[in-house]
Design a protein around this motif. Sequence first.
Motif, PDB file in Angstrom:
ATOM      1  N   GLU A   1       2.368  62.704  67.284  1.00 55.62           N
ATOM      2  CA  GLU A   1       1.250  63.454  66.172  1.00 55.62           C
ATOM      3  C   GLU A   1       1.766  63.433  64.962  1.00 55.62           C
ATOM      4  N   GLN A   2       2.934  63.626  64.811  1.00 50.27           N
ATOM      5  CA  GLN A   2       3.515  64.007  63.406  1.00 50.27           C
ATOM      6  C   GLN A   2       4.273  62.753  62.911  1.00 50.27           C
ATOM      7  N   ASP A   3       3.985  61.481  63.523  1.00 49.98           N
ATOM      8  CA  ASP A   3       4.545  60.468  62.779  1.00 49.98           C
ATOM      9  C   ASP A   3       4.293  60.175  61.457  1.00 49.98           C
TER      10      ASP A   3
ATOM     11  N   ASP B   1      -7.497  46.012  76.530  1.00 50.13           N
ATOM     12  CA  ASP B   1      -7.192  46.933  77.543  1.00 50.13           C
ATOM     13  C   ASP B   1      -5.837  47.879  77.055  1.00 50.13           C
ATOM     14  N   ALA B   2      -6.364  48.763  76.280  1.00 55.42           N
ATOM     15  CA  ALA B   2      -5.325  49.749  75.828  1.00 55.42           C
ATOM     16  C   ALA B   2      -5.806  51.124  75.841  1.00 55.42           C
ATOM     17  N   GLY B   3      -4.781  52.038  76.009  1.00 48.49           N
ATOM     18  CA  GLY B   3      -5.016  53.487  76.038  1.00 48.49           C
ATOM     19  C   GLY B   3      -3.908  54.326  75.281  1.00 48.49           C
ATOM     20  N   LEU B   4      -4.222  55.215  74.822  1.00 44.21           N
ATOM     21  CA  LEU B   4      -3.569  56.071  73.604  1.00 44.21           C
ATOM     22  C   LEU B   4      -3.104  57.360  74.159  1.00 44.21           C
ATOM     23  N   VAL B   5      -1.645  57.464  74.497  1.00 39.61           N
ATOM     24  CA  VAL B   5      -1.424  59.155  74.578  1.00 39.61           C
ATOM     25  C   VAL B   5      -0.608  59.402  73.272  1.00 39.61           C
ATOM     26  N   THR B   6      -1.139  60.659  72.760  1.00 41.49           N
ATOM     27  CA  THR B   6      -0.606  61.431  71.519  1.00 41.49           C
ATOM     28  C   THR B   6       0.241  62.393  72.154  1.00 41.49           C
ATOM     29  N   LEU B   7       1.716  62.304  71.688  1.00 41.42           N
ATOM     30  CA  LEU B   7       2.562  63.455  71.901  1.00 41.42           C
ATOM     31  C   LEU B   7       2.749  64.421  70.523  1.00 41.42           C
TER      32      LEU B   7
ATOM     33  N   ASN C   1       4.001  67.646  68.479  1.00 38.40           N
ATOM     34  CA  ASN C   1       5.266  68.068  68.064  1.00 38.40           C
ATOM     35  C   ASN C   1       6.267  67.084  68.189  1.00 38.40           C
ATOM     36  N   ALA C   2       5.805  65.748  67.948  1.00 39.46           N
ATOM     37  CA  ALA C   2       6.810  64.700  67.769  1.00 39.46           C
ATOM     38  C   ALA C   2       6.333  63.584  66.659  1.00 39.46           C
ATOM     39  N   GLY C   3       7.569  63.121  66.017  1.00 35.86           N
ATOM     40  CA  GLY C   3       7.385  62.258  64.960  1.00 35.86           C
ATOM     41  C   GLY C   3       7.653  60.950  65.226  1.00 35.86           C
ATOM     42  N   HIS C   4       8.311  59.942  64.449  1.00 33.83           N
ATOM     43  CA  HIS C   4       8.288  58.518  64.589  1.00 33.83           C
ATOM     44  C   HIS C   4       9.121  58.136  65.952  1.00 33.83           C
ATOM     45  N   TYR C   5      10.286  59.041  66.119  1.00 38.81           N
ATOM     46  CA  TYR C   5      10.977  58.762  67.425  1.00 38.81           C
ATOM     47  C   TYR C   5      10.395  59.836  68.464  1.00 38.81           C
ATOM     48  N   SER C   6       9.157  59.680  68.757  1.00 34.07           N
ATOM     49  CA  SER C   6       8.268  60.753  69.854  1.00 34.07           C
ATOM     50  C   SER C   6       9.152  60.734  71.117  1.00 34.07           C
ATOM     51  N   PHE C   7       9.527  59.487  71.496  1.00 34.24           N
ATOM     52  CA  PHE C   7      10.246  59.470  72.940  1.00 34.24           C
ATOM     53  C   PHE C   7      11.366  60.357  72.954  1.00 34.24           C
ATOM     54  N   LEU C   8      12.133  60.588  71.709  1.00 32.33           N
ATOM     55  CA  LEU C   8      13.408  61.451  71.692  1.00 32.33           C
ATOM     56  C   LEU C   8      12.707  63.093  71.493  1.00 32.33           C
TER      57      LEU C   8
END
Length: 257
Positions: A203-205, A222-228, A230-237
């Motif tokens: 969300e904060q990327d 055929d796409a779906g968006l999930v917003t994380l 308190n996360a920036g460009h490295y949302s997976f970390l």
Amino acid sequence: MYVNGIEVNYFSAGQGEAVLFLHGWGSDFLSFKYFLDSLSAYYRVFALDLPGFGQSAEPPAAWSVDDYADFVLTFMGELKIDRVILIGHSFGGRISIKLAARKNLPVSIDKIVLVDSAGIRPKRTVKQTIKLFFYKGIKHFISVEFIRRRYPELLEKWRQKHGSPDYLNATPRMRECFVKVVNEDLTPCLSKIPYSTLIIWGEQDYETPLGDGKIMERLIPDAGLVTLKNAGHYSFLDQGFTFLRVLDSFLNIKRTA
């Protein structure tokens, strides 16, 4: 391992259907290490340091996104991967988009996951347009032989003051690649992607803003968006636990407690 004469550092573990992770610009596959280990209990997981990053050698010329996509296809061919799920972060997302939009691939793609993906070229602000005008003016100015001999450092000083960190931290060859990569807008490719696509975004990327993810969700059929949050460009970390739960759901992984 050598692919097309380029020494490549890569990861491989697990069994079953192949999942290939593609990292972002200036990073390497170790950024995914926790997720590589976690998914390898359910899939045959691969990752590589793309040429010019991590422990892999630089490309032999200034590569475009298509050149990197071609290389990834050759890499998969060397490892006998004929069916794959692509997971791409940032620059790795660019490569995934390019591959997914192509027809008649030598490999079958089941699904793709785009994580804070690059690929949509932002519109230049007035300030950016002025900076580009002055940069081109200085470049033309120092092309004069006398000026180039007298002030050889002028253009580099301008780059150091106004260039992006990704550009400034790159070697001369990778700077050439960077310019080719960031100047290509992949928006026309999005509607050509026929695969089920999960889009995960911080969300904060502020490097690839959330608005880009919303455009991708709208244009990929055929796409779906999930917003994380308190996360920036490295949302997976930044939000690793939530990221893995979302990924598990998309990949139909049911973990035991």
